[in-house]
Design a protein around this motif. Sequence first.
Motif, mmCIF file in Angstrom:
data_model
loop_
_atom_site.group_PDB
_atom_site.id
_atom_site.type_symbol
_atom_site.label_atom_id
_atom_site.label_comp_id
_atom_site.label_asym_id
_atom_site.label_seq_id
_atom_site.Cartn_x
_atom_site.Cartn_y
_atom_site.Cartn_z
ATOM 1 N N GLY A 150 0.799 -1.219 0.000
ATOM 2 C CA GLY A 150 0.000 0.000 0.000
ATOM 3 C C GLY A 150 0.830 1.267 0.000
ATOM 4 O O GLY A 150 0.395 2.310 -0.485
ATOM 5 N N ASN A 151 2.076 1.185 0.552
ATOM 6 C CA ASN A 151 2.956 2.360 0.582
ATOM 7 C C ASN A 151 3.713 2.540 -0.732
ATOM 8 O O ASN A 151 4.548 3.429 -0.865
ATOM 9 N N ARG A 219 -5.768 -6.832 -3.634
ATOM 10 C CA ARG A 219 -6.112 -8.142 -3.089
ATOM 11 C C ARG A 219 -7.283 -8.039 -2.118
ATOM 12 O O ARG A 219 -7.368 -7.088 -1.335
ATOM 13 N N VAL A 220 -8.191 -9.016 -2.201
ATOM 14 C CA VAL A 220 -9.336 -9.085 -1.296
ATOM 15 C C VAL A 220 -9.290 -10.401 -0.520
ATOM 16 O O VAL A 220 -8.811 -11.414 -1.030
ATOM 17 N N PRO A 221 -9.779 -10.396 0.739
ATOM 18 C CA PRO A 221 -10.304 -9.230 1.456
ATOM 19 C C PRO A 221 -9.185 -8.207 1.749
ATOM 20 O O PRO A 221 -8.018 -8.575 1.890
ATOM 21 N N ASP A 222 -9.580 -6.935 1.803
ATOM 22 C CA ASP A 222 -8.621 -5.855 2.000
ATOM 23 C C ASP A 222 -8.008 -5.939 3.399
ATOM 24 O O ASP A 222 -8.564 -6.570 4.299
ATOM 25 N N SER A 223 -6.852 -5.300 3.577
ATOM 26 C CA SER A 223 -6.179 -5.312 4.873
ATOM 27 C C SER A 223 -5.549 -3.950 5.147
ATOM 28 O O SER A 223 -5.533 -3.075 4.280
ATOM 29 N N ALA A 224 -5.003 -3.783 6.350
ATOM 30 C CA ALA A 224 -4.366 -2.504 6.709
ATOM 31 C C ALA A 224 -3.100 -2.286 5.888
ATOM 32 O O ALA A 224 -2.685 -1.146 5.664
ATOM 33 N N ASP A 225 -2.481 -3.377 5.428
ATOM 34 C CA ASP A 225 -1.281 -3.295 4.586
ATOM 35 C C ASP A 225 -1.618 -3.961 3.255
ATOM 36 O O ASP A 225 -1.245 -5.122 3.013
ATOM 37 N N PRO A 226 -2.349 -3.266 2.376
ATOM 38 C CA PRO A 226 -2.895 -3.910 1.186
ATOM 39 C C PRO A 226 -1.829 -4.375 0.194
ATOM 40 O O PRO A 226 -0.699 -3.860 0.182
ATOM 41 N N LEU A 227 -2.213 -5.342 -0.595
ATOM 42 C CA LEU A 227 -1.358 -5.862 -1.675
ATOM 43 C C LEU A 227 -2.004 -5.459 -2.982
ATOM 44 O O LEU A 227 -3.180 -5.755 -3.231
#
Length: 232
Positions: A150-151, A219-227
């Motif tokens: 995500g960064n 990528r799903v499900p989404d996360s705090a550190d997405p891919l």
Amino acid sequence: MSSGRSGITVAALTALLALAPQVAAQDASTLKKDMIGQWELATTERSKTCVVTMKGDTTPQGFKLELEPGCAAALPFTKEITAWNIKGLDIVRMQDAAGQPVIDFTEVESGIFEGLRTGEGVYILQNLAAARSLAKSMDQMIGDWSMVRGNGRPICGLTLTNTEVTPDNFQVFLKPRCDPMVATFAPTVWRLERGELLLMSQSGEVWRFEADDNAQWRRVPDSADPLIMLRQ
């Protein structure tokens, strides 16, 4: 009292039985209406395709249809098809001049029908516009991608190819120096399914991605550190 309840039950059952043919007729009529238009008849992997135009005009055996000139060469059994019909509630039948079935289709997903020819295999009947949209989407996916956090930090490069491994599953290659998480996952094939991009490993593990836009999939499900996958 029991005879009264029995009478009501019999009356209700009689009403339901009387209604059933009407419901069946409505279902068949709706299916007929939905089928009128252009369809793609194809092998499951879409290596051989044929455009069929299904019409509402009646023939002695059913309804009219037109096959594009290349159909007989691509799918030889289509030479026998002269008309189409609805059988029962949910069978779309393509038939010969004598009214005999050449292939029967049933709906497996909305707007997608499957039919089996003994000794040949399964064939797919799909709305032409949807089929062409899927083919266009596939073409747009082929090429080099970067997997990033995500960064924006890249963690892996990969290439989606149009080399078919099994029906509708295509080869994917990881580039050197991938993050251990991705390298351990080690996807070998990819596919598009119901608007999602699927990466799959030999062990059967699946990563799913949904499109943010044409060049970015998350990528799903989404996360705090997405891919995220980005087009290169």
